[in-house]
Design an enzyme around this catalytic site. Structure first.
Site, PDB file in Angstrom:
ATOM      1  N   SER A   1       0.814  -1.221   0.000  1.00 58.23           N
ATOM      2  CA  SER A   1       0.000   0.000   0.000  1.00 58.23           C
ATOM      3  C   SER A   1       0.846   1.269   0.000  1.00 58.23           C
ATOM      4  O   SER A   1       1.932   1.322   0.579  1.00 58.23           O
ATOM      5  CB  SER A   1      -0.921   0.023   1.220  1.00 58.23           C
ATOM      6  OG  SER A   1      -1.861  -1.014   1.151  1.00 58.23           O
ATOM      7  N   GLU A   2       0.306   2.291  -0.652  1.00 57.64           N
ATOM      8  CA  GLU A   2       0.931   3.613  -0.709  1.00 57.64           C
ATOM      9  C   GLU A   2      -0.115   4.667  -0.384  1.00 57.64           C
ATOM     10  O   GLU A   2      -1.326   4.373  -0.381  1.00 57.64           O
ATOM     11  CB  GLU A   2       1.513   3.866  -2.103  1.00 57.64           C
ATOM     12  CG  GLU A   2       2.608   2.892  -2.494  1.00 57.64           C
ATOM     13  CD  GLU A   2       3.168   3.146  -3.886  1.00 57.64           C
ATOM     14  OE1 GLU A   2       4.024   2.370  -4.316  1.00 57.64           O
ATOM     15  OE2 GLU A   2       2.729   4.129  -4.530  1.00 57.64           O
ATOM     16  N   PRO A   3       0.298   5.909  -0.120  1.00 53.82           N
ATOM     17  CA  PRO A   3      -0.679   6.947   0.210  1.00 53.82           C
ATOM     18  C   PRO A   3      -1.793   7.084  -0.828  1.00 53.82           C
ATOM     19  O   PRO A   3      -2.946   7.348  -0.469  1.00 53.82           O
ATOM     20  CB  PRO A   3       0.179   8.221   0.288  1.00 53.82           C
ATOM     21  CG  PRO A   3       1.518   7.727   0.704  1.00 53.82           C
ATOM     22  CD  PRO A   3       1.681   6.406   0.030  1.00 53.82           C
TER      23      PRO A   3
ATOM     24  N   SER B   1      -6.113   0.111  -2.201  1.00 56.01           N
ATOM     25  CA  SER B   1      -6.836  -0.968  -2.862  1.00 56.01           C
ATOM     26  C   SER B   1      -6.518  -1.044  -4.351  1.00 56.01           C
ATOM     27  O   SER B   1      -6.570  -2.120  -4.947  1.00 56.01           O
ATOM     28  CB  SER B   1      -8.346  -0.775  -2.657  1.00 56.01           C
ATOM     29  OG  SER B   1      -8.684  -0.938  -1.292  1.00 56.01           O
TER      30      SER B   1
ATOM     31  N   ARG C   1      -6.787 -14.017   1.499  1.00 56.00           N
ATOM     32  CA  ARG C   1      -8.114 -13.416   1.632  1.00 56.00           C
ATOM     33  C   ARG C   1      -9.124 -14.342   2.306  1.00 56.00           C
ATOM     34  O   ARG C   1      -9.870 -13.890   3.188  1.00 56.00           O
ATOM     35  CB  ARG C   1      -8.613 -12.956   0.259  1.00 56.00           C
ATOM     36  CG  ARG C   1      -8.101 -11.568  -0.093  1.00 56.00           C
ATOM     37  CD  ARG C   1      -8.453 -11.148  -1.503  1.00 56.00           C
ATOM     38  NE  ARG C   1      -7.975  -9.793  -1.758  1.00 56.00           N
ATOM     39  CZ  ARG C   1      -7.696  -9.320  -2.971  1.00 56.00           C
ATOM     40  NH1 ARG C   1      -7.843 -10.095  -4.037  1.00 56.00           N
ATOM     41  NH2 ARG C   1      -7.271  -8.081  -3.116  1.00 56.00           N
TER      42      ARG C   1
ATOM     43  N   GLN D   1     -24.574  -4.169  21.369  1.00 55.98           N
ATOM     44  CA  GLN D   1     -25.899  -3.626  21.647  1.00 55.98           C
ATOM     45  C   GLN D   1     -26.631  -4.463  22.698  1.00 55.98           C
ATOM     46  O   GLN D   1     -27.296  -3.913  23.592  1.00 55.98           O
ATOM     47  CB  GLN D   1     -26.715  -3.582  20.348  1.00 55.98           C
ATOM     48  CG  GLN D   1     -27.969  -2.737  20.426  1.00 55.98           C
ATOM     49  CD  GLN D   1     -27.661  -1.248  20.498  1.00 55.98           C
ATOM     50  OE1 GLN D   1     -26.561  -0.823  20.193  1.00 55.98           O
ATOM     51  NE2 GLN D   1     -28.640  -0.460  20.912  1.00 55.98           N
TER      52      GLN D   1
ATOM     53  N   GLU E   1      -6.146  -5.662   2.699  1.00 56.73           N
ATOM     54  CA  GLU E   1      -6.090  -6.723   1.684  1.00 56.73           C
ATOM     55  C   GLU E   1      -7.253  -6.623   0.703  1.00 56.73           C
ATOM     56  O   GLU E   1      -7.774  -7.627   0.226  1.00 56.73           O
ATOM     57  CB  GLU E   1      -6.021  -8.107   2.339  1.00 56.73           C
ATOM     58  CG  GLU E   1      -4.720  -8.322   3.113  1.00 56.73           C
ATOM     59  CD  GLU E   1      -4.549  -9.726   3.638  1.00 56.73           C
ATOM     60  OE1 GLU E   1      -4.963 -10.672   2.937  1.00 56.73           O
ATOM     61  OE2 GLU E   1      -3.992  -9.880   4.727  1.00 56.73           O
ATOM     62  N   GLY E   2      -7.630  -5.397   0.402  1.00 60.86           N
ATOM     63  CA  GLY E   2      -8.716  -5.135  -0.530  1.00 60.86           C
ATOM     64  C   GLY E   2      -9.996  -4.830   0.219  1.00 60.86           C
ATOM     65  O   GLY E   2     -10.561  -5.702   0.885  1.00 60.86           O
TER      66      GLY E   2
ATOM     67  N   GLU F   1     -15.520  -2.903  -1.027  1.00 67.52           N
ATOM     68  CA  GLU F   1     -15.935  -2.478  -2.366  1.00 67.52           C
ATOM     69  C   GLU F   1     -15.056  -3.109  -3.455  1.00 67.52           C
ATOM     70  O   GLU F   1     -15.527  -3.433  -4.546  1.00 67.52           O
ATOM     71  CB  GLU F   1     -15.866  -0.957  -2.455  1.00 67.52           C
ATOM     72  CG  GLU F   1     -16.877  -0.230  -1.570  1.00 67.52           C
ATOM     73  CD  GLU F   1     -16.540  -0.273  -0.088  1.00 67.52           C
ATOM     74  OE1 GLU F   1     -17.454  -0.032   0.714  1.00 67.52           O
ATOM     75  OE2 GLU F   1     -15.366  -0.549   0.267  1.00 67.52           O
TER      76      GLU F   1
END
Length: 384
Positions: A118-120, A124, A232, A326, A353-354, A357
């Protein structure tokens, strides 16, 4: 395992893992410094043979391992999973020298691995990553930033994905094994909702060579996807473990807690809520197991099944934990309560990991790919 249930040996193994997580690993987790790599916990996972099992396991066994640990100690599950995520590309695509150098330490719990994708501006959308690998002196120099990297900045080595060919999208990414002591590599810790070790990495002309490549040049995206397709479903298993822990807490609480003249379980609204939580948890569990079994069998639709499993299981866990909170009322919001802990833990898996969406996008892409290109072509080369 039958199509719909675990065999007695698998059930007994899962029970032992739950007990081990609660009795041996949870005390190490509770003694941790928030936001730091818990090396005593990682070492214990190695001493108990669980990290070795991690690399020997098929996808289904990995799911059972992660689900069982998550039920008893989410921190232990996360520490184990991060070792696997960071080192899986080395095990699958590394050279003999790379595997011999790093994997024994990962298995023993003495070397900490990290998966740096991941990067800024490329989370995804992994194909949009911009960390550059510029050719120099027969190798490359890495320049750019990675962010939201678990185990950073304390890992001993990183599986790093960098762009080696501009304008090529996913086909221009190469995977590198980068030791943490390379000149120009620095990192900072990030404070997150759940206090896991996670940080940002800065690459300032970091040298890498052909000996650091994992797999083939410009084929790193496939290395990343192969890793994610394996992990996943087991992210889904992690979520199922948390959902089951929350469900069991809700059953126990509503059976004992008295209100309005009797136990809460006698209120139809409460009983129906618990029934819904249990049904969704079991449905998620079965989908996770099915996806893992498909991976182990080498099915062509693994990306779709993996995405479905992560999607349903993580969304289900969020629902079940929230419903359990709750049903418990204010006591579940008190710091140190199991559900307060799970409430913070359960949010992140819907993103990493995704994101949810992205999983829906993958499922839709897979469905339409088979329709547009036909069964035979799809079976030969399913889309990433």
């Amino acid at each position: 395992m039958s199509m719909f249930s675990l065999d007695p040996a698998q059930q007994a193994w899962c029970a032992r893992l739950r007990a081990l997580a609660a009795e041996r690993l949870r005390p190490l987790a509770e003694a941790r410094e928030p936001g730091r790599v818990n090396r005593p916990l990682v070492a214990a996972l190695g001493e108990l043979g669980l990290l070795e099992r991690l690399f020997e396991a098929g996808a289904l066994e990995l799911c059972l391992l992660r689900e069982s640990l998550a039920y008893g100690c989410t921190e232990a599950e996360t520490a184990l999973a991060l070792q696997g995520l960071g080192a899986c590309p080395v095990a699958q695509a590394g050279t003999a020298a790379q595997r011999e150098r790093w994997l024994p330490g990962v298995r023993a719990g003495s070397a900490v691995a990290a998966f740096a994708l991941s990067e800024p501006d490329a989370g995804s959308d992994a194909a949009a990553l911009t960390l550059k690998a510029v050719p120099k002196d027969g190798g490359w120099r890495l320049s750019g930033e990675k962010r939201w990297i678990s185990n950073a900045p304390e890992a001993d080595f990183y599986t790093v994905f960098a762009r080696t060919t501009e304008g090529a999208g996913a086909r221009g990414v190469t995977a590198f094994l980068v030791p943490a002591d390379r000149p120009g590599l620095t990192g900072t810790a990030l404070e997150m909702l759940s206090p896991h070790p996670i940080g940002a990495l800065a690459f300032d002309d970091v040298p890498v060579s052909g000996e650091d490549v994992l797999g083939e040049r410009d084929r790193g995206f496939r290395v990343a996807m192969n890793t994610l397709n394996l992990f996943r479903p087991s992210v889904g298993a992690f979520a199922v473990g948390m959902a089951q822990a929350a469900l069991d807490a809700a059953i126990g609480h509503t059976a004992r807690r008295r209100a309005f003249g009797g136990p809460l379980k006698d209120l139809q609204s409460v009983a129906h809520q618990v029934a819904e939580m249990a049904t969704r948890t079991e449905a998620a569990r079965l989908l996770v197991y099915a996806a893992a079994a498909a991976y182990d069998e080498g099915a062509t639709d693994v990306p779709k099944r993996s995405a479905m499993a992560k999607l349903l299981a993580t969304e289900t866990a969020q629902y079940v934990v929230d419903a359990a909170v709750q049903l418990h009322g204010a006591r579940a919001l008190q710091r140190g309560h199991l559900l307060e802990h799970l409430y913070r833990e359960v949010r992140a898996p819907r993103i990493y990991e995704g994101a949810t969406e992205v999983q829906r996008t993958i499922v839709a892409k897979e469905l339409y790919a088979k329709e547009l290109y036909g069964e035979e072509l799809y079976a030969e080369e399913p889309p990433a």
